[in-house]
Structures are given as structure tokens and as C-alpha cells.
Design an enzyme around this catalytic site. Structure first.
Site, PDB file in Angstrom:
ATOM      1  N   TYR A  22       0.795  -1.225   0.000  1.00 32.66           N
ATOM      2  CA  TYR A  22       0.000   0.000   0.000  1.00 32.66           C
ATOM      3  C   TYR A  22       0.828   1.277   0.000  1.00 32.66           C
ATOM      4  O   TYR A  22       0.264   2.376  -0.064  1.00 32.66           O
ATOM      5  CB  TYR A  22      -0.947   0.003   1.203  1.00 32.66           C
ATOM      6  CG  TYR A  22      -1.877  -1.180   1.190  1.00 32.66           C
ATOM      7  CD1 TYR A  22      -2.943  -1.242   0.296  1.00 32.66           C
ATOM      8  CD2 TYR A  22      -1.673  -2.257   2.045  1.00 32.66           C
ATOM      9  CE1 TYR A  22      -3.785  -2.342   0.267  1.00 32.66           C
ATOM     10  CE2 TYR A  22      -2.516  -3.358   2.022  1.00 32.66           C
ATOM     11  CZ  TYR A  22      -3.564  -3.391   1.137  1.00 32.66           C
ATOM     12  OH  TYR A  22      -4.402  -4.477   1.106  1.00 32.66           O
ATOM     13  N   HIS A  76      -4.725   6.154  -0.988  1.00 33.37           N
ATOM     14  CA  HIS A  76      -5.337   6.001   0.332  1.00 33.37           C
ATOM     15  C   HIS A  76      -4.324   6.244   1.456  1.00 33.37           C
ATOM     16  O   HIS A  76      -4.709   6.443   2.604  1.00 33.37           O
ATOM     17  CB  HIS A  76      -5.926   4.594   0.450  1.00 33.37           C
ATOM     18  CG  HIS A  76      -7.255   4.513   1.118  1.00 33.37           C
ATOM     19  ND1 HIS A  76      -8.137   5.571   1.238  1.00 33.37           N
ATOM     20  CD2 HIS A  76      -7.862   3.471   1.731  1.00 33.37           C
ATOM     21  CE1 HIS A  76      -9.223   5.173   1.880  1.00 33.37           C
ATOM     22  NE2 HIS A  76      -9.083   3.905   2.199  1.00 33.37           N
ATOM     23  N   PHE A 124      -5.601  -1.749   9.534  1.00 34.17           N
ATOM     24  CA  PHE A 124      -6.001  -1.314   8.210  1.00 34.17           C
ATOM     25  C   PHE A 124      -6.928  -0.118   8.357  1.00 34.17           C
ATOM     26  O   PHE A 124      -7.449   0.165   9.443  1.00 34.17           O
ATOM     27  CB  PHE A 124      -6.630  -2.467   7.422  1.00 34.17           C
ATOM     28  CG  PHE A 124      -5.583  -3.402   6.891  1.00 34.17           C
ATOM     29  CD1 PHE A 124      -4.923  -3.129   5.706  1.00 34.17           C
ATOM     30  CD2 PHE A 124      -5.218  -4.524   7.614  1.00 34.17           C
ATOM     31  CE1 PHE A 124      -3.924  -3.961   5.236  1.00 34.17           C
ATOM     32  CE2 PHE A 124      -4.215  -5.370   7.157  1.00 34.17           C
ATOM     33  CZ  PHE A 124      -3.570  -5.086   5.961  1.00 34.17           C
ATOM     34  N   ASN A 162      -9.957   0.770   7.785  1.00 28.73           N
ATOM     35  CA  ASN A 162     -11.300   0.715   8.370  1.00 28.73           C
ATOM     36  C   ASN A 162     -11.297   0.431   9.873  1.00 28.73           C
ATOM     37  O   ASN A 162     -12.353   0.419  10.489  1.00 28.73           O
ATOM     38  CB  ASN A 162     -12.179  -0.301   7.626  1.00 28.73           C
ATOM     39  CG  ASN A 162     -11.635  -1.704   7.679  1.00 28.73           C
ATOM     40  OD1 ASN A 162     -10.509  -1.938   8.069  1.00 28.73           O
ATOM     41  ND2 ASN A 162     -12.460  -2.651   7.264  1.00 28.73           N
ATOM     42  N   ASN A 201     -13.897   5.316   5.508  1.00 32.42           N
ATOM     43  CA  ASN A 201     -13.942   4.299   6.557  1.00 32.42           C
ATOM     44  C   ASN A 201     -12.968   4.549   7.704  1.00 32.42           C
ATOM     45  O   ASN A 201     -13.244   4.172   8.845  1.00 32.42           O
ATOM     46  CB  ASN A 201     -13.719   2.909   5.968  1.00 32.42           C
ATOM     47  CG  ASN A 201     -14.917   2.457   5.164  1.00 32.42           C
ATOM     48  OD1 ASN A 201     -16.053   2.836   5.440  1.00 32.42           O
ATOM     49  ND2 ASN A 201     -14.674   1.650   4.144  1.00 32.42           N
TER      50      ASN A 201
END
Length: 186
Positions: free
Chosen positions: A14, A19, A64, A66, A112
């Protein structure tokens, strides 16, 4: 003590994705001040330093996106940091790429990481710094877009937005958040 949290997803997969712009902003602050995240507790990697005469905790949740609130709440409680001394930095699909917006409170807007933070803190009243990542131009699913890397033609705007966001974080160390909002909202 103030707390600046950059939202993102942990792991190499990631890194440098849209994000993770909150993580990238924390990295910019670390780089500018030659600091490292040397502590790990409550599902977060963090450091406590002095910036502009103010004690500050910089945090990257190891959960993560969320579940971000599960790293933020315990650290705020452990260090007795109030939500008015919290600033959460994250990506925003509804802002053009690289655009920066600060707010003192609000809903989650479908994000989220912010939803989790609101749920864990039991309040919507905390400072936010949103950095625009724009929306996908084609029919690409939003999940694929936010987890994708920035395109070459976006990089100048992204770098500029991250630097502007880091400047705003540093300004907050010596000025009231409302004043920082007035100065740094583009």
C-alpha cells in the site's frame, strides 16, 4: 500534547497509494525534522517530539484503514490527549488532487478511517486535514482507485499538497486551529 495521525494501510503493498496520503504526510514531517517512528503500542507506530515549542505525538496506525480508530483511541487515552488536540490527516475523493482542506468537525463522508475514528472516539468533534486525491476519470471502481498509485501527471500536485499539509500541521503547533484553517484552506 498534540497528536497528528496520518491514515493509511500498513505494508509495502500500500505504500505510495492514494489512500496512504495521510501516512505520506507523516513521513514528510518525519523527514523535515529528521525523526523516526520509534515506538509501537496499541496497534500504532509513533514518536513523541517537540515541534515549534509544542509536544507532539505523530502516529501511523498499524491497523487497516477501516480500523484506524482502534489505534487512535487507546493512544489518546494513554497519553491523556483531548480530541481538541487531535488532527487526523487523510485522503479525500471529493477534492481535486493535491488540494488541502482543514475542518474542525464533521461526518465521515464515506471515509472508513474517519468512520472508525468517530465510532471509537464517540464524537465527530476533532480536527481533520483532508488532502484531495480526486475521483477516477473512468469507470474504475473506487476501491481500485484509492488503492492505486498516483499517475505521473498527478505527482507535482500531490507533492505540493503534501508539503502544504505538513506546513499546516507545523503551523498548528503555534496557532489556534481556526487560524490555521483560515490560512491554509486553499
Amino acid at each position: 500534547m498534540k497528536c497528528i495521525v496520518g491514515l493509511g494501510n500498513p505494508g509495502r503493498k500500500y505504500q505510495q497509494t492514494r489512500h496512504n496520503i495521510g501516512f505520506i504526510t507523516i513521513d514528510e514531517l518525519l523527514h523535515r525534522n529528521q525523526w523516526q517512528l520509534e515506538k509501537e503500542k496499541f496497534n500504532g507506530c509513533y514518536t513523541i517530539q517537540h515541534l515549534e515549542g509544542e509536544k507532539v505525538l505523530l502516529l501511523k496506525p498499524l491497523t487497516f484503514m477501516n480500523l484506524s480508530g482502534e489505534a487512535i483511541r487507546p493512544l489518546l487515552e494513554y497519553y491523556d490527549i483531548s480530541t481538541e488536540d487531535l488532527l487526523v490527516v487523510y485522503d479525500d475523493l471529493d477534492l481535486p488532487t493535491g488540494k488541502v482542506r482543514l475542518r474542525q468537525k464533521g461526518g465521515h463522508g464515506g471515509h472508513n478511517g474517519i468512520r472508525s475514528t468517530i465510532d471509537q472516539l464517540k464524537t465527530k468533534d476533532f480536527n481533520r486535514l483532508r488532502i484531495g486525491i480526486g475521483r477516477p476519470a473512468n469507470a474504475m471502481p473506487v476501491v481500485d482507485y484509492v488503492l492505486g498509485k498516483f499517475q505521473k501527471d498527478e505527482l507535482d500536485r500531490v507533492v505540493s499538497g503534501i508539503k502544504h499539509a505538513a506546513d499546516a500541521c507545523e503551523a498548528w503547533m503555534k496557532k489556534p486551529f481556526a487560524q490555521v484553517m483560515n490560512e491554509y484552506n486553499q
